[in-house]
Design an enzyme around this catalytic site. Structure first.
Site, PDB file in Angstrom:
ATOM      1  N   GLY A 104       4.595  -6.875  -5.433  1.00  0.00           N
ATOM      2  CA  GLY A 104       3.693  -7.121  -6.542  1.00  0.00           C
ATOM      3  C   GLY A 104       2.627  -6.053  -6.605  1.00  0.00           C
ATOM      4  O   GLY A 104       2.727  -4.998  -5.960  1.00  0.00           O
ATOM      5  N   ASP A 119      -0.306 -18.541 -13.847  1.00  0.00           N
ATOM      6  CA  ASP A 119       0.630 -17.412 -13.900  1.00  0.00           C
ATOM      7  C   ASP A 119       2.068 -17.903 -13.770  1.00  0.00           C
ATOM      8  O   ASP A 119       2.869 -17.350 -13.007  1.00  0.00           O
ATOM      9  CB  ASP A 119       0.302 -16.406 -12.798  1.00  0.00           C
ATOM     10  CG  ASP A 119       0.933 -15.037 -13.065  1.00  0.00           C
ATOM     11  OD1 ASP A 119       1.281 -14.764 -14.230  1.00  0.00           O
ATOM     12  OD2 ASP A 119       1.074 -14.249 -12.114  1.00  0.00           O
TER      13      ASP A 119
END
Length: 744
Positions: free
Chosen positions: A482, A594
Site C-alpha cells: 500500500g 475505506d
C-alpha cells in the site's frame, strides 16, 4: 399500691427466666383492697401511660437504627415480640383485680427489677410464674452500635430515545453498584436489548427536557431519563410515562425477570421484526394455540410484509405541498401505529400527530401491509378536514418533485451507449511473483539469507524485524503493498499456520501517526468471523508490525478482474458477509471509511467459487462520536456527503457496499468518468443518478436492483443501514426464491 400492666412474654425471648415459687411480698402484708370500680379505673389510666411510654421507646429505636435489621437477627425478633404483645395488650392484658380464667387462682403484680416483670400466683396450687418481656431500653443496648446506615439506591426509569410506545425499565442506581458512568451504559445496553431492538450501545443519557446527563450525581430518585444509542440527538416525544414499568429489574435477576415478562411484552417501535421462517413472538396466552387469532395474524403480518423500503410523503397543507421521504424498516415499523409515529416525526404537521394516511389514488391506508405494497407515495393528514376532490390532485411542481425522487429509485434497464465502462485502476500494487519462484524456494541459502533477500527487495534490513516475530514465524512472499505498508505471507514455525505480516513505515506517515494508532486500537476491539483478526502488534521507532489473519484467495479486486462478473447467488453470499461485518462495526460506533474490493479478502473453493469474505485494512477506521468532516477514501467508492463536506457518519460504508454490489453483478461501477477524471466523477456521485444499462443488466432481477437503489441514496437519512441490507428480501432469499415482485 403500685399497679403495673401485665404483658406475657414470648417464649422466644432469650432473657425469660422463671421466678421461684415464693410467697409474694404483697401477699404477706395485708393491705386494703380498693373497690372493683376503682381498680378498673386505675388500671385503665396506667395502661394508657405505659402505652405512651412504649410508643416513645419504639420511636427512639427507629431513630437510632436508620437501616433496618435483617429479619433473621435476634434483637429484631425480640422487638417484634414486644410490639406484638403491645398491640394485643388492649384485649389480652391481665387487669389487676380481675381473674383471666387462664390460670389457677387470682394473680397479683410485683415489680421485681427495672428490666424484668414477673407474674406470680396468689395460691400455692398455682403454676410457675412467667417473666414479662424485657423493655425496649434493654433491647436497644443489645443491638450492635457499629452498624452504620447505607445509602439508599435511586430508583430510575429509562426510556428508549424516540420510542413513545416503550414503557421503559426501572432499575436501582447507586455509586456502590456503578463505579463509573460507562458501567451504567453497559447495563442499560444489555437490559434494553432484552426488550427492544437498539441500533447500538447506549452512549448518552438525557433528562426528559433533553439535557445531557454527564455523571451519576445528576440522576435524581424517582425521575425518568432517555437512553440514546450511537450519539443520536434527543427526540422530544410523548414518552409512555403513564404506563406501568415493563419490569422493575435488578441486575442480579434481570435474566429471570426478562424471561418471565417476555410472555406479555408489548411491541416496541425499535424491536427488530422476525425474519421469515423464525418462530413467532409468544403471546400472553402462553403459546400460539391459546393466543388471540387477531394478535397472531398481526404478528404474522408483520413478519411477512415488513422489509426495508423508502416511501414518499406529501404533507397536507397549502399547495404546492412539501414532499419528503422516509425509510421504513423493522426497527421503526413493527406495527401500524409505529409507522404513523415515524411519519409524524418526519412531516411535522401543524395539527400535531398524523391520524390519517392515503395513497396517491386516495385509498385510505388502514393496515401495516399497505405501506409495503405497490404504492410508495402517501398523503399524511392530521385532524383537518379532507377535500377528496382537490387534495388528491397533484400540481405540476409536485409532479416534478416526485419524478425526481423516482428517478433516483429507477431500476429499469436502459440501453448502454458507447463502449462498456471499465473498472478503476487498482489502488495498490502487488509485487511480481519472482519472489515466490520455484528457483527461489529451492535455493540452498540459509533461511536468514532468504529473509534478508526478501526484506532487501523492499528496502528493509533483517535486523529491523522484531525478534519475537523473527523467531516465531518464517517469512514468505510479498502479497501486497500500500501507500504506507508492505504485506508478507508468513508461517508459524510450530503449527505451520499461515498469517499475514503488515509492516507500516512510520517515516511515510509523518503527520498521520494517529491513523496507525487508530487502526491498532480499533482492531484490538474486533472479534467477528467476517473481519480480519489481529494476532500480534509490535510498535518500534521506525515501523509498526501487525500479524494478521491470512485469507488464501486474495482480494476481491483480483477476483473481479479474473471473472469479470459474479452470479446473483455468489454476490448474495458476499454482500451477506460484508453486511454482517458492517453491522458489527456500526453497532460499536466504528466506521471503516475505506470499503473497496482491494480491502475485501475472499476464500475460494477448488472451482473458484467464493466461500467466504472478510473485511480488512482498518487504516482509516475510527470511532464515530459526532459528524466527521475529513475528506478521505477512494474516489470511486466515496459517498456524496463526504464530497459535499456537510458531515458524515456510519452510512458512508453502506454507500461503498452498494457500489461494490453493483460492480459484482456487471463488472463496472455505476459512476464513471472518461479517463478516470475526478471532477466529472465527483459531479456524477453528488447527483446520485445512475442507470442499469442493458445488456449487462438484462439478466439480473429486480430484487437486487431495488437493494442497490436503496443503498445508493444520495440522502443519507433515507439510505439503508447495514442492518437493512441483511433484512432485505433479496439478501434473505436464495437461488430458488428470486421471483419477488418489486414495484415502484
Amino acid at each position: 399500691m403500685e399497679l403495673e400492666k401485665v404483658k406475657i412474654n414470648s417464649l422466644h425471648c432469650n432473657d425469660a427466666v422463671l421466678s421461684s415459687h415464693q410467697p409474694s411480698p404483697s401477699a404477706t402484708h395485708p393491705q386494703s383492697v380498693p373497690s372493683k370500680a376503682n381498680a378498673v379505673t386505675e388500671a385503665s389510666i396506667i395502661e394508657k401511660t405505659n402505652l405512651q411510654h412504649n410508643v416513645q421507646e419504639d420511636n427512639s429505636y427507629n431513630r437510632d437504627c436508620d437501616s433496618p435489621v435483617s429479619s433473621s437477627s435476634e434483637p429484631e425478633k425480640e422487638l417484634d415480640d414486644l410490639r406484638y404483645l403491645h398491640s394485643s395488650s388492649l384485649t389480652n392484658s391481665v387487669v389487676v383485680g380481675k381473674s383471666t380464667g387462664s390460670l389457677n387462682g387470682a394473680y397479683s403484680i410485683t415489680s421485681v427489677t427495672s428490666k424484668t416483670k414477673t407474674l406470680e400466683p396468689n395460691s400455692a396450687s398455682g403454676s410457675a410464674c412467667l417473666t414479662i418481656a424485657p423493655t425496649a431500653d434493654h433491647i436497644k443496648k443489645r443491638i450492635p452500635s457499629s452498624r452504620t446506615p447505607t445509602r439508599k439506591a435511586l430508583r430510575i426509569k429509562f426510556y428508549r430515545n424516540g420510542d413513545r410506545f416503550y414503557p421503559g425499565i426501572t432499575i436501582p442506581v447507586s455509586n456502590e453498584r456503578y463505579r463509573s458512568f460507562e458501567r451504567l451504559f453497559e447495563d442499560l445496553t444489555r437490559l434494553l436489548e432484552e426488550n427492544v431492538k437498539i441500533p447500538g450501545a447506549v452512549r448518552t443519557i438525557y433528562n426528559m427536557c433533553g439535557k445531557k446527563i454527564t455523571s451519576l450525581d445528576e440522576l435524581e430518585d424517582g425521575q425518568s431519563y432517555v437512553c440514546s444509542c450511537n450519539n443520536e440527538n434527543f427526540k422530544k416525544v410523548e414518552y409512555n410515562t403513564g404506563s406501568q414499568p415493563l419490569s422493575n429489574l435488578t441486575l442480579t435477576n434481570s435474566r429471570s425477570n426478562s424471561h418471565r415478562l417476555a410472555k406479555c411484552r408489548p411491541s416496541s417501535p425499535l424491536k427488530n421484526g422476525l425474519l421469515a421462517g423464525s418462530n413467532p413472538l409468544p403471546t400472553c396466552g402462553g403459546g400460539t394455540g391459546n393466543g388471540s387469532p387477531h394478535i397472531a395474524s398481526r404478528s404474522s403480518d408483520r413478519v411477512t410484509v415488513v422489509h426495508p423500503r423508502i416511501v414518499t410523503l406529501i404533507r397536507s397543507g397549502t399547495k404546492p405541498r412539501r414532499i419528503m421521504r422516509l425509510l421504513l424498516n423493522k426497527r421503526n415499523s413493527p406495527s401500524f401505529d409505529h409507522v404513523l409515529t415515524a411519519i409524524t416525526q418526519v412531516v411535522r404537521l401543524d395539527t400535531g400527530y398524523v391520524r390519517k394516511v392515503f395513497t396517491l389514488s386516495g385509498v385510505s391506508v388502514v393496515r401495516l401491509s399497505d405501506f409495503f405494497g405497490s404504492d410508495d407515495v402517501f398523503f399524511a393528514y392530521g385532524t383537518e378536514r379532507i377535500n377528496t376532490a382537490e387534495d388528491f390532485k397533484l400540481e405540476a411542481e409536485e409532479h416534478r418533485a416526485i419524478n425526481v425522487i423516482r428517478k433516483t429509485m429507477r431500476t429499469t434497464g436502459t440501453t448502454c451507449k458507447g463502449p462498456k465502462p471499465k473498472m478503476p485502476i487498482k489502488s495498490k500494487k502487488v509485487y511480481p511473483p519472482v519472489v515466490d519462484s520455484e528457483a527461489f524456494k529451492a535455493a540452498t541459502t540459509p533461511e536468514d539469507d532468504r529473509h534478508a533477500a526478501l526484506l532487501t527487495s523492499t528496502g528493509m534490513e533483517i535486523n529491523e524485524l522484531p525478534s519475537n516475530i523473527r523467531n516465531t514465524y518464517t517469512l514468505g512472499r510479498i502479497i501486497g503493498d500500500g501507500n504506507f505498508a508492505i504485506v508478507f505471507k508468513i508461517k508459524h514455525r510450530q503449527t505451520g499456520h499461515s498469517y499475514a505480516l503488515k509492516i507500516i513505515d512510520k517515516n511515510k506517515c509523518k503527520g498521520k501517526e494517529h491513523y496507525i494508532d487508530a487502526e491498532v486500537r480499533v482492531m484490538k476491539k474486533l472479534n467477528h468471523p467476517h473481519i480480519i483478526s489481529l494476532i500480534l502488534s509490535v510498535d518500534q521507532n521506525t515501523n509498526m508490525y501487525l500479524v494478521l489473519e491470512y485469507v488464501s484467495g486474495g482480494d476481491l479486486f483480483d477476483a473481479i478482474t479474473q471473472v469479470t462478473r459474479f452470479s446473483e447467488s455468489q454476490s448474495r453470499i458476499m454482500i451477506r458477509h460484508l453486511g454482517a461485518a458492517m453491522t458489527y462495526l456500526h453497532s460499536m460506533g466504528i466506521v471503516h471509511r475505506d470499503i473497496k474490493p482491494e480491502n475485501l479478502l475472499v476464500k475460494l473453493d477448488e472451482h473458484g467459487h467464493v466461500l467466504e469474505l472478510k473485511l480488512a485494512d482498518f487504516g482509516l477506521a475510527c470511532e464515530v462520536n459526532d459528524l466527521l468532516y475529513a475528506v478521505c477514501g477512494t474516489p470511486t467508492y466515496v459517498a456524496p456527503e463526504i464530497l459535499l463536506e456537510v458531515g458524515y457518519g456510519l452510512k458512508i460504508d453502506v454507500w461503498a457496499a452498494g457500489i461494490i454490489l453493483y460492480i459484482l453483478l456487471c463488472g463496472f461501477p455505476p459512476f464513471v468518468a472518461p479517463d478516470n477524471q475526478q471532477e466529472p466523477l465527483f459531479d456524477a456521485i453528488i447527483s446520485g443518478i445512475y442507470e442499469f444499462p442493458d445488456p449487462y443488466w438484462s439478466d439480473i432481477g429486480d430484487g437486487v436492483r431495488d437493494l442497490i437503489a436503496n443503498m445508493l441514496q444520495a440522502d443519507p437519512d433515507v439510505r439503508f443501514t447495514s442492518e437493512d441490507i441483511l433484512d432485505h428480501p433479496w439478501t434473505i432469499g436464495n437461488q430458488g426464491n428470486e421471483c419477488t415482485t418489486y414495484k415502484r
